[in-house]
Design a protein around this motif. Structure first.
Motif, PDB file in Angstrom:
ATOM      1  N   LEU A 196       0.868  -1.177   0.000  1.00 58.66           N
ATOM      2  CA  LEU A 196       0.000   0.000   0.000  1.00 58.66           C
ATOM      3  C   LEU A 196       0.906   1.228   0.000  1.00 58.66           C
ATOM      4  N   THR A 266     -17.335  -4.896   4.128  1.00 57.62           N
ATOM      5  CA  THR A 266     -15.935  -4.886   3.705  1.00 57.62           C
ATOM      6  C   THR A 266     -15.778  -4.486   2.243  1.00 57.62           C
ATOM      7  N   LEU A 270     -12.932  -2.005   1.075  1.00 50.89           N
ATOM      8  CA  LEU A 270     -11.801  -2.417   0.230  1.00 50.89           C
ATOM      9  C   LEU A 270     -11.618  -1.448  -0.928  1.00 50.89           C
ATOM     10  N   THR A 271     -12.737  -1.062  -1.511  1.00 56.51           N
ATOM     11  CA  THR A 271     -12.680  -0.132  -2.625  1.00 56.51           C
ATOM     12  C   THR A 271     -12.055   1.189  -2.184  1.00 56.51           C
ATOM     13  N   VAL A 273      -9.969   1.678   0.285  1.00 60.27           N
ATOM     14  CA  VAL A 273      -8.527   1.494   0.537  1.00 60.27           C
ATOM     15  C   VAL A 273      -7.775   1.462  -0.790  1.00 60.27           C
ATOM     16  N   LEU A 274      -8.356   0.775  -1.758  1.00 56.50           N
ATOM     17  CA  LEU A 274      -7.735   0.703  -3.084  1.00 56.50           C
ATOM     18  C   LEU A 274      -7.573   2.104  -3.678  1.00 56.50           C
ATOM     19  N   GLU A 275      -8.618   2.912  -3.564  1.00 56.63           N
ATOM     20  CA  GLU A 275      -8.542   4.285  -4.081  1.00 56.63           C
ATOM     21  C   GLU A 275      -7.497   5.109  -3.345  1.00 56.63           C
ATOM     22  N   LYS A 280      -5.249  -3.325  -2.361  1.00 55.78           N
ATOM     23  CA  LYS A 280      -6.213  -3.758  -1.349  1.00 55.78           C
ATOM     24  C   LYS A 280      -5.501  -4.323  -0.121  1.00 55.78           C
ATOM     25  N   GLU A 283      -7.525  -9.481   4.173  1.00 55.65           N
ATOM     26  CA  GLU A 283      -8.835  -9.646   4.810  1.00 55.65           C
ATOM     27  C   GLU A 283      -8.794 -10.795   5.797  1.00 55.65           C
TER      28      GLU A 283
END
Ligand code: ADP
Ligand code: ZN
Length: 739
Positions: A196, A266, A270-271, A273-275, A280, A283
């Protein structure tokens, strides 16, 4: 090698071959066992395999052995598993959490090793993912495999997992591999997660958001323990703000954990966090495959996972360097584990963070009274986000006084609410009808003899689930086919459904709004968590006009088109004898109301109630949270109950009613150790649910001062009696629900 036990040294970190080590295993033995160190020695905390009778079991080296056993007869650790030793911080956490909840170490240890195949050697294996090409000929079995792969997004499967998930044989999978529709790869087991990147830009924050983020980041930078209650109405940007704290934590090279109360949440997270970070997170919850779980467990320990999003049990993962834990929707009751080890993940989060010098963020629009009181007392820092982000504003909240409303039998939607729903549907907006009851109808009654259909094993009524065509006991899960005749008087066609449930409300809505697209959200109506997620994503994108839901919808989903919330029965939570009934109702109503008008359009929340004057209903409508909390805190303080006093529940259960009562009576009489700390014991009384799965349940309740050494007294109290083998005794510290 000498045959004398080496000298014991409590600070020792490494044990040579043959030195005595004390091992906790996952078997319920009630004590630590001595073994001789393995070939090559081992570190303290090492995960090991040890002989136990004829078996091999898993354990963790906890320290030097006691040496109170014949050294010559002491057996040797078989081998050290290929995972990093359990760190001192996690060992201390398991010990303290066990002492707090009065749970034996073996059960605590099981929470810490809940990953499959930990003992397997590192090796290559084949994994399966979606391939590049579409198969030229589709069959039903092939379709099921591709659906399963779609449902789990990018996650990888083993052959066994994929064929089992899809319910097909492995040869069908292999067939698709040949066609290129499924890709098969050799990989080392357990790859690290994608990195990340905390340096990617976040959203531009509004001034109050920026200030909150700065404060949280400063906490993370301090590298010390601290807990912050991040309070803000739904849509105020709490997630946006705590993601900045996560970024700071990652920048410092420490790991972060975000706990969510509901798996269905979730996907959206997740989306985000991805942005925010370009990849991702890992989990950890019941909705991911065993392969992924194992990978998460291992990578967390090796530093190959920077951020974990998970359910409450993620708190027991072997983090290498945990710097931040976020508990989102911290008031949510699902943080309390009600089965097995009875712990509250919110409280245990604070414990773990204090041991590993991490920061805690408790986020909620409607904090629990416990957290609210801790903030008032200065134990937690409190940050308030008072406005909604952007133009979104709090909804208009009004009561619909049902006392003057005449409705036909089996109708629950008032004319006022109906008109409002119609207006939304006509203008392309969404309306949500909320009822906190699963199933079709809570009661099935015989019109001829008055018999109510109950569960054969529990003291509970069977709930009709028309969608599944069954009667279901919400207590034990037992179900049976719908009856044709009354089981009591055998009259035909005499059984009637009484009262509303979410399915019945959906039926009424379908009649009232024949043109509308209706989506019903209830956790038991979806085959899998993934299917439910997909439904929620669809709703957010506008695939429904009317949403009918249970408390599932109250949990943090973002539905931008939603502008009306109708609460069918606002009085439902106010009934019952639960200490937290008012608090729960307040939170639930606020959360549901918070679903409405999250983007530009102003929302409206309408509550159908027969008690518009009730203090809780009035506090909700006035939007006056502080008034509500202050009044509720006052009452609890007067009564000496949590958070101003302490409670412990003792649940005794047995198939023999007389025995369980006699035993409870004996315990109550032997209350000397409790009286020493000025604690009182109430009961034995039948538990509110007096029979579950054929076992009679009796409850004692112990009430003590906030600062009394409750656990010590409870231990001394219970130790006085011998629990008969077929009688079960469980202790629930800080009970949440009162059954
Ligand atoms: P909460 O967690 O308090 O319910 P969220 O963080 O989910 O609030 O924010 C609600 C919505 O507003 C989300 O869609 C989020 O992306 C958006 N939002 C919040 N703050 C900002 C911001 N500073 N810039 C852009 N969008 C924002
Ligand atoms: Zn039952």
């Amino acid at each position: 090698m000498s045959e004398n036990p080496p000298i014991r040294d409590d600070a020792q970190e490494f044990f040579d071959e043959g030195q005595l080590v004390g091992v906790w295993t996952t078997q319920p033995l009630g004590r630590r066992l001595d073994y001789k160190g393995p070939e090559g020695g081992c570190w303290i905390g090492a995960f090991v395999e040890v002989p136990l009778g004829p078996r091999k079991v898993m354990g963790v080296v906890w320290g030097p052995g006691k040496g109170d056993w014949d050294y010559a007869k002491t057996r040797k650790v078989i081998r050290v598993l290929d995972v990093p030793p359990m760190r001192a911080e996690l060992r201390e956490f398991l010990e303290k959490a066990g002492a707090y909840t009065l749970t034996d170490m073996e059960s605590m240890l099981r929470l810490g090793v809940r990953a499959p195949g930990l003992g397997d050697p590192p090796s290559m294996r084949k994994i399966y993912r979606k391939g590049e090409v579409e198969p030229d000929r589709m069959t039903e079995a092939r379709g099921r495999i591709l659906d399963a792969l779609d449902e789990y997004g990018d996650l990888s499967f083993t052959l066994k997992e994929l064929s089992e998930t899809a319910g097909v044989t492995s040869s069908v999978v292999k067939g698709l591999v040949k066609l290129g529709a499924v890709s098969e790869q050799d990989t080392p087991r357990d790859l690290p997660f994608a990195r990340l990147d905390p340096s990617l830009p976040g959203k531009e924050l509004a001034p109050d958001q920026a200030e909150a983020a700065e404060q949280l980041k400063a906490g993370v930078r301090s590298g010390a323990y601290g807990t912050t209650l991040l309070r803000g109405v739904t849509g105020s940007g709490k997630t946006e703000v705590y993601l900045e704290a996560v970024a700071e934590c990652l920048r410092k090279g420490r790991q972060a954990l975000v706990l969510l109360p509901e798996i269905a949440l979730t996907a959206e997270f997740l989306t985000r966090v991805l942005e925010r970070f370009g990849a991702k997170p890992a989990e950890w919850h019941s909705g991911v495959t065993m392969t992924e779980r194992r990978r998460t467990w291992k990578m967390v320990g090796q530093g190959g996972a920077q951020l974990v999003v998970g359910a409450r049990s993620a708190l027991f993962l072997p983090f290498r360097e945990l710097g931040l834990i976020v508990v989102d929707e911290e008031h949510d009751t699902s943080y309390k584990q009600e089965d097995g080890v009875l712990y509250n993940a919110r409280d245990m989060t604070v414990l773990r963070a204090s041991i590993c010098s991490a920061q805690v963020i408790l986020a909620s629009a409607t904090p629990s009274l416990e957290s609210w009181a801790n903030a008032e007392a200065g134990k937690y820092t409190r940050i308030d986000l008072t406005s909604r982000y952007g133009d979104a504003v709090m909804p208009d909240m009004r009561a619909i006084d049902m006392r003057g409303v005449k409705l036909a039998g089996n109708r629950w939607i008032s004319p006022v609410l109906k008109a409002e729903v119609e207006a939304r549907v006509a203008s392309g907006e969404q309306a949500l009808l909320f009822i906190n009851r699963r199933g079709y109808a809570p009661v099935t009654i015989c019109r001829a003899c008055g018999h109510q259909i109950g569960c054969d094993h529990c003291d509970a009524r069977m709930v009709e689930h028309r969608f599944q065509k069954r009667l279901v006991c919400h207590q034990c899960g037992e179900s049976k086919a719908l009856h044709e005749i009354c089981p009591s008087c055998e009259a035909e066609d005499s059984l009637a459904a009484v009262g509303p449930g979410v399915e019945r409300l959906a039926e009424e809505a379908a009649e009232l709004f024949p043109e509308a697209r209706i989506s019903t959200l209830s956790s038991d109506m979806y085959g899998s968590a993934r299917a439910l997620k997909a439904e929620i994503v669809g709703i957010a994108e506008g695939a429904a006009d009317i949403i009918i839901g249970t408390q599932l919808v109250a949990k943090g989903h973002n539905f931008p088109l939603l502008t009306l919330v109708g609460v069918i029965d606002a009085d439902l939570g106010l009934q019952g004898s639960d200490l937290r009934a008012a608090e729960r109702t307040f939170q639930l109503m606020r959360q549901v109301a918070g679903r409405s008008g999250r983007s530009e359009k102003k929302g409206t929340a309408l509550m159908q109630t027969y008690q518009p004057e009730h203090p809780v209903i009035r506090a909700i409508l006035a939007g006056d949270e502080n008034a509500f909390w202050t009044a509720e805190a006052g009452e609890r303080r007067m009564a000496g109950v949590p958070p101003y006093g302490r409670l412990a529940g003792i649940i005794l259960s047995s198939t023999d009613l007389q025995e369980v009562f006699d035993f409870g009576g004996e315990l109550a009489r032997l209350d000397g150790p409790l009286r020493q700390i000025d604690a009182q014991v109430f009961g034995p009384a039948p538990a509110p649910i007096a029979r579950v799965r054929g076992r009679h349940r009796v409850r004692l309740l112990v009430k003590a001062d906030k600062n009394a050494p409750l656990q010590r007294a409870l231990k001394a109290w219970i130790k006085q009696v011998k629990v008969p083998t077929h009688l079960r005794l469980s202790i629930d510290i800080d009970p949440q629900s009162f059954y």
